[in-house]
Design a protein around this motif. Structure first.
Motif, PDB file in Angstrom:
ATOM      1  N   ALA A 109      -9.869  15.499   1.702  1.00 57.49           N
ATOM      2  CA  ALA A 109      -9.055  15.952   0.696  1.00 57.49           C
ATOM      3  C   ALA A 109      -8.616  14.914  -0.387  1.00 57.49           C
ATOM      4  CB  ALA A 109      -7.724  16.530   1.237  1.00 57.49           C
ATOM      5  N   ARG A 110      -8.334  15.264  -1.421  1.00 59.21           N
ATOM      6  CA  ARG A 110      -7.834  14.463  -2.468  1.00 59.21           C
ATOM      7  C   ARG A 110      -6.821  14.874  -3.258  1.00 59.21           C
ATOM      8  NH1 ARG A 110      -8.316   9.642  -5.159  1.00 59.21           N
ATOM      9  NH2 ARG A 110      -7.937   9.484  -7.488  1.00 59.21           N
ATOM     10  N   LYS A 111      -5.676  14.218  -3.479  1.00 53.02           N
ATOM     11  CA  LYS A 111      -4.497  14.691  -4.412  1.00 53.02           C
ATOM     12  C   LYS A 111      -4.940  14.037  -5.749  1.00 53.02           C
ATOM     13  CE  LYS A 111       0.380  15.854  -4.312  1.00 53.02           C
ATOM     14  NZ  LYS A 111       1.750  15.363  -3.432  1.00 53.02           N
TER      15      LYS A 111
ATOM     16  N   SER B 283      -4.547   6.291  -0.403  1.00 54.46           N
ATOM     17  CA  SER B 283      -3.390   5.278  -0.770  1.00 54.46           C
ATOM     18  C   SER B 283      -3.862   4.591  -2.146  1.00 54.46           C
ATOM     19  CB  SER B 283      -3.311   4.349   0.461  1.00 54.46           C
ATOM     20  OG  SER B 283      -4.444   3.627   0.441  1.00 54.46           O
ATOM     21  N   SER B 284      -2.797   3.992  -2.566  1.00 53.05           N
ATOM     22  CA  SER B 284      -3.120   3.050  -3.757  1.00 53.05           C
ATOM     23  C   SER B 284      -2.521   1.648  -3.328  1.00 53.05           C
ATOM     24  CB  SER B 284      -2.206   3.594  -5.091  1.00 53.05           C
ATOM     25  OG  SER B 284      -0.824   3.655  -4.665  1.00 53.05           O
TER      26      SER B 284
ATOM     27  N   VAL C 101      -9.500   9.213  -0.881  1.00 52.10           N
ATOM     28  CA  VAL C 101      -9.216  10.420  -0.151  1.00 52.10           C
ATOM     29  C   VAL C 101      -8.890  10.215   1.244  1.00 52.10           C
ATOM     30  CG1 VAL C 101     -11.321  11.309  -1.217  1.00 52.10           C
ATOM     31  CG2 VAL C 101     -11.624  10.212   1.160  1.00 52.10           C
ATOM     32  N   SER C 102      -8.124  11.471   1.792  1.00 50.50           N
ATOM     33  CA  SER C 102      -7.859  11.405   3.029  1.00 50.50           C
ATOM     34  C   SER C 102      -8.643  12.259   3.838  1.00 50.50           C
ATOM     35  CB  SER C 102      -6.251  12.357   3.045  1.00 50.50           C
ATOM     36  OG  SER C 102      -5.357  11.660   2.299  1.00 50.50           O
ATOM     37  N   VAL C 103      -8.919  11.950   5.141  1.00 44.24           N
ATOM     38  CA  VAL C 103      -9.841  12.442   6.040  1.00 44.24           C
ATOM     39  C   VAL C 103      -9.240  12.685   7.366  1.00 44.24           C
ATOM     40  CG1 VAL C 103     -11.920  12.092   7.430  1.00 44.24           C
ATOM     41  CG2 VAL C 103     -11.725  11.098   5.149  1.00 44.24           C
TER      42      VAL C 103
ATOM     43  N   ARG D  78       0.717  -1.375   0.046  1.00 40.56           N
ATOM     44  CA  ARG D  78      -0.176   0.152  -0.012  1.00 40.56           C
ATOM     45  C   ARG D  78       0.848   1.298   0.012  1.00 40.56           C
ATOM     46  NH1 ARG D  78      -5.168   0.901   4.023  1.00 40.56           N
ATOM     47  NH2 ARG D  78      -5.949  -0.327   2.540  1.00 40.56           N
ATOM     48  N   GLU D  79       0.675   2.132  -1.054  1.00 42.14           N
ATOM     49  CA  GLU D  79       1.415   3.252  -0.947  1.00 42.14           C
ATOM     50  C   GLU D  79       0.622   4.572  -0.839  1.00 42.14           C
ATOM     51  OE1 GLU D  79       4.539   3.451  -1.858  1.00 42.14           O
ATOM     52  OE2 GLU D  79       4.873   1.624  -2.550  1.00 42.14           O
ATOM     53  N   TYR D  80       1.065   5.247   0.412  1.00 46.05           N
ATOM     54  CA  TYR D  80       0.400   6.335   0.799  1.00 46.05           C
ATOM     55  C   TYR D  80       0.734   7.800   0.202  1.00 46.05           C
ATOM     56  CZ  TYR D  80      -1.315   3.651   4.793  1.00 46.05           C
ATOM     57  OH  TYR D  80      -1.966   2.380   5.438  1.00 46.05           O
TER      58      TYR D  80
END
Length: 301
Positions: A177-179, A133-134, A141-143, A44-46
């Motif tokens: 948020a989402r990058k 993450s992927s 998303v991040s929360v 898992r890649e953050y």
């Protein structure tokens, strides 16, 4: 002397051995590549650096200081640009907030601050609940969850002195948020402000708002930022204005320098969400900046 036939047989045997050895090496390399690809596909890649600071402009971003990191933050607002030449277009006036933020770990942070506006002290707790993450079970998303409290210590004269409890204001936010890429990040901020005391009976103790913010990277060290808070319909929305801010993030080594223009004078949720009075498009614009410096107080394990 060895015959020519024997020499040819030896050469053939040597060539066959070399071919087999090369095939074994190639097979081993291929196997290692497959193992690496399989391992990478299971890792898992953050996503990191959705925003470069713990603030977008006025409000918080999803970011927190790292474990053991202390962040010193100076937030400054001059007066409004339309105050005229006599006030040097706002530069003769100033409001400031000094703050400290500390990462208890990579997910949980706490902070305190003091604003000159209404001589207000504030504190907050911030928790990264989810991280984009992927890989296996990707998170889109991040929360980050945020809870703050603020208390005004201003002397209210000639009114009767207010009780300590009436001076407190609380705010609660879920920062989502989402990058989308290395250049573009977007954040939404559902917000609740609770005020123990309001000036008029028609004023609301609970104020609801929805914020939106974004960051577009322009160069390696420069990014455009924007932030907007929409007050949900009610008496507060009728009496006050929505907070709007535009700015730039400038990365300078260990510093993140943020320049911005906003119609909000206050720099904490108590002020800029329910108490913004300026009309951005009439020139009620406060020029200001945030500058932060991080110090590593505890080594990361």
């Amino acid at each position: 002397m060895p015959s020519l036939l024997s020499f040819r047989r030896a050469a053939g045997f040597l060539a066959t051995a070399c071919t087999l050895a090369a095939s074994h090496v190639q097979a081993q390399d291929l196997l290692n590549q497959l193992e690496t690809q399989t391992t990478d596909s299971l890792r898992r890649e953050y996503v990191t650096a959705t925003f470069k600071g713990t603030r977008v402009i006025n409000g918080h971003s999803i970011e927190t200081p790292g474990k053991g990191s202390m962040l010193f933050l100076i937030s400054h607002r001059f007066g409004t640009l339309n105050s005229g030449a006599y006030e040097f277009f706002g530069l003769d006036q100033a409001t400031i907030r000094l703050g400290l933020e500390y990462g208890l770990n990579d997910q949980l942070a706490v902070g305190i601050g003091r604003s000159s506006l209404e001589k207000t002290y504030d504190g907050f707790v911030k928790y990264k609940a989810l991280r984009q993450s992927s890989g296996p079970r990707p998170m889109p998303v991040s929360v980050t969850l945020l809870a703050t409290t603020a208390v005004s210590t201003l002397k209210f004269q000639p009114e009767p002195e207010r009780s300590t409890t009436s001076r407190f204001t609380y705010s609660y936010q879920a920062l989502l948020a989402r990058k989308f890429s290395s250049n573009l990040s977007v954040q939404l901020m559902p917000t609740l402000i609770h005020r123990n005391y309001v000036d008029l009976r028609r004023d609301e103790n609970n104020v609801y708002a929805i914020g939106a913010a974004g960051r577009q990277k322009l160069t390696k060290r420069l990014a455009l930022t924007a932030e907007y808070y929409y007050l949900l319909p009610g008496n507060t929305a009728d009496d006050y204005r929505n907070s709007l801010a535009l700015g730039f993030d400038i990365e300078t080594g260990g510093h993140v320098f943020q320049l911005h223009f906003t119609n909000s004078q206050g720099m904490i949720e108590k002020f800029f969400v329910p108490q913004t009075t300026g009309n951005f498009f009439d020139g009620d614009i406060y020029f200001g900046f945030n500058i932060s410096r991080a110090f590593q107080l505890r080594s990361q394990e």
